[in-house]
Design a protein around this motif. Sequence first.
Motif, PDB file in Angstrom:
ATOM      1  N   SER A  21       7.790 -16.120  -7.136  1.00 61.74           N
ATOM      2  CA  SER A  21       6.406 -16.245  -6.675  1.00 61.74           C
ATOM      3  C   SER A  21       5.465 -16.565  -7.827  1.00 61.74           C
ATOM      4  O   SER A  21       4.529 -17.361  -7.674  1.00 61.74           O
ATOM      5  CB  SER A  21       5.961 -14.962  -5.972  1.00 61.74           C
ATOM      6  OG  SER A  21       6.612 -14.815  -4.734  1.00 61.74           O
ATOM      7  N   PHE A  24       5.830 -20.330  -8.647  1.00 61.34           N
ATOM      8  CA  PHE A  24       5.126 -21.199  -7.706  1.00 61.34           C
ATOM      9  C   PHE A  24       3.614 -21.111  -7.891  1.00 61.34           C
ATOM     10  O   PHE A  24       2.913 -22.136  -7.853  1.00 61.34           O
ATOM     11  CB  PHE A  24       5.517 -20.843  -6.269  1.00 61.34           C
ATOM     12  CG  PHE A  24       6.735 -21.568  -5.780  1.00 61.34           C
ATOM     13  CD1 PHE A  24       6.627 -22.795  -5.150  1.00 61.34           C
ATOM     14  CD2 PHE A  24       7.997 -21.031  -5.972  1.00 61.34           C
ATOM     15  CE1 PHE A  24       7.752 -23.475  -4.707  1.00 61.34           C
ATOM     16  CE2 PHE A  24       9.130 -21.698  -5.538  1.00 61.34           C
ATOM     17  CZ  PHE A  24       9.017 -22.927  -4.899  1.00 61.34           C
ATOM     18  N   SER A  25       3.099 -19.908  -8.090  1.00 63.03           N
ATOM     19  CA  SER A  25       1.651 -19.739  -8.222  1.00 63.03           C
ATOM     20  C   SER A  25       1.119 -20.413  -9.481  1.00 63.03           C
ATOM     21  O   SER A  25       0.048 -21.038  -9.456  1.00 63.03           O
ATOM     22  CB  SER A  25       1.298 -18.245  -8.216  1.00 63.03           C
ATOM     23  OG  SER A  25       1.587 -17.673  -6.960  1.00 63.03           O
ATOM     24  N   GLU A  28       1.277 -24.270  -9.070  1.00 62.97           N
ATOM     25  CA  GLU A  28       0.187 -24.781  -8.236  1.00 62.97           C
ATOM     26  C   GLU A  28      -1.110 -24.951  -9.017  1.00 62.97           C
ATOM     27  O   GLU A  28      -2.004 -25.700  -8.596  1.00 62.97           O
ATOM     28  CB  GLU A  28      -0.030 -23.855  -7.039  1.00 62.97           C
ATOM     29  CG  GLU A  28       1.081 -23.958  -5.997  1.00 62.97           C
ATOM     30  CD  GLU A  28       1.025 -22.862  -4.953  1.00 62.97           C
ATOM     31  OE1 GLU A  28       0.143 -21.972  -5.073  1.00 62.97           O
ATOM     32  OE2 GLU A  28       1.859 -22.879  -4.028  1.00 62.97           O
ATOM     33  N   THR A 191      11.003  -7.020  -2.102  1.00 67.53           N
ATOM     34  CA  THR A 191      11.950  -7.850  -2.828  1.00 67.53           C
ATOM     35  C   THR A 191      13.368  -7.397  -2.494  1.00 67.53           C
ATOM     36  O   THR A 191      13.573  -6.420  -1.770  1.00 67.53           O
ATOM     37  CB  THR A 191      11.745  -7.722  -4.355  1.00 67.53           C
ATOM     38  OG1 THR A 191      12.004  -6.361  -4.738  1.00 67.53           O
ATOM     39  CG2 THR A 191      10.321  -8.108  -4.754  1.00 67.53           C
ATOM     40  N   THR A 216       3.533  -7.599  -1.578  1.00 69.96           N
ATOM     41  CA  THR A 216       4.313  -8.827  -1.536  1.00 69.96           C
ATOM     42  C   THR A 216       4.416  -9.419  -2.937  1.00 69.96           C
ATOM     43  O   THR A 216       3.537  -9.189  -3.782  1.00 69.96           O
ATOM     44  CB  THR A 216       3.670  -9.870  -0.609  1.00 69.96           C
ATOM     45  OG1 THR A 216       2.410 -10.293  -1.178  1.00 69.96           O
ATOM     46  CG2 THR A 216       3.432  -9.292   0.781  1.00 69.96           C
ATOM     47  N   GLU A 218       3.790 -12.341  -3.753  1.00 64.27           N
ATOM     48  CA  GLU A 218       2.635 -13.214  -3.948  1.00 64.27           C
ATOM     49  C   GLU A 218       1.433 -12.442  -4.487  1.00 64.27           C
ATOM     50  O   GLU A 218       0.620 -12.998  -5.247  1.00 64.27           O
ATOM     51  CB  GLU A 218       2.268 -13.892  -2.620  1.00 64.27           C
ATOM     52  CG  GLU A 218       3.277 -14.921  -2.133  1.00 64.27           C
ATOM     53  CD  GLU A 218       4.535 -14.319  -1.540  1.00 64.27           C
ATOM     54  OE1 GLU A 218       5.542 -15.046  -1.432  1.00 64.27           O
ATOM     55  OE2 GLU A 218       4.513 -13.113  -1.182  1.00 64.27           O
ATOM     56  N   GLU A 219       1.322 -11.164  -4.124  1.00 61.36           N
ATOM     57  CA  GLU A 219       0.203 -10.364  -4.625  1.00 61.36           C
ATOM     58  C   GLU A 219       0.356 -10.052  -6.110  1.00 61.36           C
ATOM     59  O   GLU A 219      -0.638  -9.942  -6.838  1.00 61.36           O
ATOM     60  CB  GLU A 219       0.073  -9.090  -3.793  1.00 61.36           C
ATOM     61  CG  GLU A 219      -0.482  -9.380  -2.396  1.00 61.36           C
ATOM     62  CD  GLU A 219      -0.422  -8.195  -1.444  1.00 61.36           C
ATOM     63  OE1 GLU A 219      -1.415  -7.963  -0.732  1.00 61.36           O
ATOM     64  OE2 GLU A 219       0.624  -7.508  -1.406  1.00 61.36           O
ATOM     65  N   ALA A 221       1.918 -12.187  -8.127  1.00 59.89           N
ATOM     66  CA  ALA A 221       1.674 -13.498  -8.729  1.00 59.89           C
ATOM     67  C   ALA A 221       0.180 -13.775  -8.883  1.00 59.89           C
ATOM     68  O   ALA A 221      -0.255 -14.386  -9.864  1.00 59.89           O
ATOM     69  CB  ALA A 221       2.336 -14.582  -7.883  1.00 59.89           C
ATOM     70  N   LYS A 222      -0.616 -13.333  -7.908  1.00 57.10           N
ATOM     71  CA  LYS A 222      -2.067 -13.522  -8.010  1.00 57.10           C
ATOM     72  C   LYS A 222      -2.628 -12.821  -9.247  1.00 57.10           C
ATOM     73  O   LYS A 222      -3.543 -13.339  -9.896  1.00 57.10           O
ATOM     74  CB  LYS A 222      -2.752 -12.992  -6.750  1.00 57.10           C
ATOM     75  CG  LYS A 222      -2.561 -13.852  -5.515  1.00 57.10           C
ATOM     76  CD  LYS A 222      -3.239 -13.226  -4.300  1.00 57.10           C
ATOM     77  CE  LYS A 222      -3.009 -14.037  -3.041  1.00 57.10           C
ATOM     78  NZ  LYS A 222      -3.633 -13.400  -1.845  1.00 57.10           N
TER      79      LYS A 222
END
Length: 247
Positions: A21, A24-25, A28, A191, A216, A218-219, A221-222
């Motif tokens: 994640s 990818f973040s 982007e 995970t 998650t 993604e959180e 990764a943020k």
Amino acid sequence: MMELNNRVAIITGGSRGIGKSIAFSLAEKGVKVVINYNSSEAQAKKVVDDLNERGFEAMAIQANVANLEDAKSLVERTVEQFGRLDIIVNNAGITRDRTFKKLKEEDWHEVINVNLNSVYNTCTASLPHLTDSDNARIINISSIIGQSGGFGQTNYSAAKAGMIGFTKSFALELARTNITVNAICPGFIETDMLGEVPEEIKEQIKAKIPKKRFGTPEEIAKAVVYLCQDGEYITGQQINVNGGLYM
């Protein structure tokens, strides 16, 4: 705000979960990402293929970052490919959970080597190149277990707590440079590692989380992107992403 386009990042343990994640973040945002893996070759190549298909620059490099020479090779190959290095995300980690009475010597050393010694190895190898960057980041993915402890996790807790201590000390040493050093401490995140926990235990854990859910990847990764992009005045910190479980 740091312009991330065309920056170069290494993500250790980047083939799945939180590492994937993060890759990818960052991609982007225009970052060229290196997916480091030790044994998950197929997964790492799949991540790279997915990133390339979306028009992002990425490559996979096998290296056991618990070994200093492997870590040096990882950094050298990255710089050879992309010409620079700006971001290190130390995410490689394993568990060997057992109560201390049942903990074997190899369980202790393997977790310490992969989770903690790898941070020394990657930082040693990358520091000269990070110094050349005009705005570099070292981000260590620690854990709530390094803050609060965990039953049957003396080895994992020691390693993750060690990452926090390392982060603070290294941040002090580098405070007058262009490099910031921070730790992110995830709580219980959805995970593969959490997937190994029995459902009954997971429900007990979830009941203790004020937000009443798991986080998650993604959180996490943020938080990494935030530190990379907007964290110029943030160093030596523990960023807790845990749903309020540890305050």
